[in-house]
Design an enzyme around this catalytic site. Structure first.
Site, short mmCIF file in Angstrom:
data_model
loop_
_atom_site.label_atom_id
_atom_site.label_comp_id
_atom_site.label_asym_id
_atom_site.label_seq_id
_atom_site.Cartn_x
_atom_site.Cartn_y
_atom_site.Cartn_z
N CYS A 162 1.12 -1.12 0.10
CA CYS A 162 0.08 -0.36 -0.09
C CYS A 162 1.08 1.13 -0.18
O CYS A 162 2.10 1.39 -0.64
CB CYS A 162 -1.17 -0.35 1.18
SG CYS A 162 0.05 0.31 2.77
N HIS A 215 -4.71 7.67 4.50
CA HIS A 215 -4.63 6.64 4.23
C HIS A 215 -6.58 6.08 5.05
O HIS A 215 -6.69 6.03 6.14
CB HIS A 215 -3.92 6.14 5.63
CG HIS A 215 -3.54 4.02 5.09
ND1 HIS A 215 -4.56 3.21 5.57
CD2 HIS A 215 -2.39 3.63 4.32
CE1 HIS A 215 -4.01 2.31 5.21
NE2 HIS A 215 -3.06 2.17 4.34
#
Length: 616
Positions: free
Chosen positions: A30, A527
């Site tokens: 990620c 995020h």
């Protein structure tokens, strides 16, 4: 920043400490962490991994073994892939979007000087057309050389900026551009060969002023360099790597990229003539609408040999009127954006771009204003199509080669009769195209949220929701501040917007995390959720890596209700990953309170005696 081989060394150490390749079922990444699924987590040496230089921490949750390495995770992941591991990477950027991002990214650094030289070129042409400057005199030749040199040597500048974009030695990119403009290689005679293979130049006769050949060459060189670097001895890599890269790339450029472009140009030339004879209005509409795209691809030179042939055989040309409206439509759309925007940088660039565009130099307007925003660029192309279609329908001809923009109007005066009818029709067509591009952009294009505070020390909230301190985030890395200070938001709607003006640094493969380099010097990580990488294609991105964004611009959308129903924690940390550049990062919103989209969220405390740093 680590050098290329350092990423490979770090990747090898991580791979060994997670139990080796045989212990890895899958791995992806990620925004900040490598996400392993291991056969046996007991085989991983977590304590040693956490002490490893380059690893921030290790997090284990949801069946994943996550190694947090920060913003350098794409490079480390790429090194892992080259070690033989494989992983599915959903959510890749489409080729079209990637190309657009590259085009705007490599032109960004030179837009200022491009605007300056475009303005100078326009002023010089105006003075010459009024008889106030002698085009054979020394002053003209020096100043016009200054104004025209950027466009003539455009491959050199783009070679440098493209190399920075593709992570290639910038001097290798610079040399590729210089080679394309080298005098002896711009005047190659027909039939010349390279090791028995024919060299074919584009229809313009050289690669000067071109765009795509150098971009493709630099991209090819960057891929080749990454392939060769780990295979060359450290002691001689400093000169063998650029030597090998250039020895392969330069012949490939002259033997492959050039011929492909030339072949496509010849096909387009034949198609344009056929279309015009079939329907002048249809040809004008098509050429006008596609001309700026042809300029981007370097295919606009297709018209040059045709127009010259028309002037010599017919005494007039019918193709140049078809594209005449592009500069005006582009300028009109850029002007409308400048009227709507609250961004001071865009307004400053726009003033110069509009003046330059009226003089016929539209690159600053296109690459700096309309193209990155897409919709204004579309309206400019449609406006140009209207002008081209009208002039084709009206049977307007160009009688001489002249400048672009306002300096091209005299080419529509019939030298045999002195009639100004063609120039009048050109003005009508230009007016129609400009009106459409300007009004459409003004009414239908919406600038991102302009209510963001102008204070450079503030970062706005990227989403609406409840503000939480990082200490309440159920993720060890964020909770401990390993990735940087900030706060978190429990979202109330599925929209994520830019907290400040800046550039998209990177995007997670699944789209759930975005890294930004803001113009106020802060590098911000957004995020969305804590374990949402497994949510697949639940996130719809509206930006690409390298894209410039404005305050409040929509970055991403997601289905809040659907993700919540799946039991995912959507608490969204918003952290400053380069906090060392500031004396502090404070939460400007009250903990527990609800914050609106683009309301103040974080306050940056500059270093003592300094303003917020400029982005690096």
């Amino acid at each position: 920043m680590k050098h290329f081989n350092d990423y490979h060394a770090l990747a090898r150490q991580i791979l060994q400490l997670v139990g080796g390749p045989s212990n890895v079922i899958s791995v992806n990444h990620c925004q900040t962490r490598l996400r392993f699924v291991l056969r046996n987590e007991a085989l991983a040496d977590t304590a040693t991994l956490q002490q490893l230089d380059g690893v921030l921490t290790v997090v284990r949750r949801g069946g994943q073994y996550m190694v947090v390495v920060g913003s350098q995770v794409p490079q480390v992941y790429a090194a892992l892939m080259e070690s033989g591991l494989s992983a599915a990477l959903p959510g890749q950027v489409s080729p079209g979007k990637a190309f657009l991002s590259t085009i705007t990214g490599v032109f960004g650094p030179i837009l200022g000087v491009m605007s300056a030289t475009g303005i100078l070129k326009g002023v010089l042409l105006l003075l010459a057309s009024l008889g106030l400057m002698n085009t054979s005199g020394g002053a003209w030749r020096v100043l016009y050389g200054l104004a025209d040199s950027l466009f003539y040597f455009l491959p050199v500048l783009l070679g440098y900026t493209a190399a920075l974009h593709f992570d290639l030695d910038p001097f290798v990119g610079l040399l590729l551009g210089l080679t394309l403009c080298y005098p002896d290689l711009t005047q190659l005679e027909d039939g010349i060969q390279f090791l028995g293979m024919p060299i074919q130049l584009p229809s313009s006769g050289s690669y000067t002023t071109s765009v795509l050949p150098v971009l493709f060459a630099v991209w090819f060189a960057s891929r080749l360099a990454k392939l060769l670097a780990p295979r060359l001895p450290d002691t001689i890599r400093s000169f063998t790597l650029p030597l090998a890269t250039l020895l392969v790339t330069v012949p490939a450029t002259f033997l492959v990229i050039g011929p492909v472009s030339a072949g496509l140009s010849e096909f387009l030339a034949q198609w344009l003539e056929w279309l015009y004879h079939l329907s002048p209005a249809a040809a004008g509409t098509a050429i006008g609408g596609l001309w700026q795209l042809m300029v981007m691809f370097g295919l606009h030179w297709t018209a040059t040999p045709l127009t010259i042939s028309h002037y010599s055989t017919l005494g007039y040309d019918f193709l140049l009127p078809a594209m005449y409206g592009t500069t005006f439509a582009q300028t009109a759309a850029a002007a409308a954006v400048c009227l709507k925007t609250q961004d001071k940088h865009t307004r400053r660039l726009g003033a110069a771009a509009v003046f330059s565009g009226l003089a016929g130099i539209t690159e600053p307007a296109m690459y700096g204003i309309t193209l990155p925003r897409r919709l204004p660029f579309t309206f400019s192309c449609l406006g140009a199509a209207i002008t081209g279609g009208y002039l084709g329908w009206a049977g307007v001809y160009s009688y001489q080669i002249s400048g672009q923009g306002v300096f091209g109007l005299t080419s529509y005066i019939d030298p045999a009769t002195g009639s100004l009818a063609g120039m009048g029709q050109a003005l009508i067509g230009v007016g129609l195209g400009m009106a459409f591009a300007f009004v459409s952009t003004l009414l239908l294009y919406h600038e991102p949220n302009a209510e963001l505070p102008a204070d450079r020390d503030l970062l706005a909230s990227p989403m609406a929701g409840q503000v939480l301190p990082l200490e309440q985030v159920a993720d060890g890395a964020f909770r401990a501040g390993v990735l940087g200070p900030g706060c978190a938001i429990r979202p109330s709607e599925g929209r994520v917007a830019a907290p400040a003006a800046g550039r998209v640094l990177n995007l997670s493969p699944t789209g759930h995390a975005i890294g930004l380099s803001c113009d106020n010097g802060a590098e911000v990580l957004i995020h969305v959720g804590l374990d949402t990488a497994r949510a697949g294609h639940a996130f719809q991105l509206h930006v690409e890596e390298g894209q410039q964004v404005l305050p409040g611009q929509l970055l991403m959308e997601f289905d809040l209700a659907a993700l919540t129903a799946r039991g995912l924690d959507l608490t969204t940390p918003v952290v400053v990953t380069n906090s060392e550049a500031f004396d502090g990062v404070l939460c400007a919103a009250e903990s527990g309170a609800n914050v609106a989209l683009s309301a103040p969220l974080l306050r940056l405390i500059p270093k003592s005696g300094q303003n917020c740093p400029e982005p690096g």
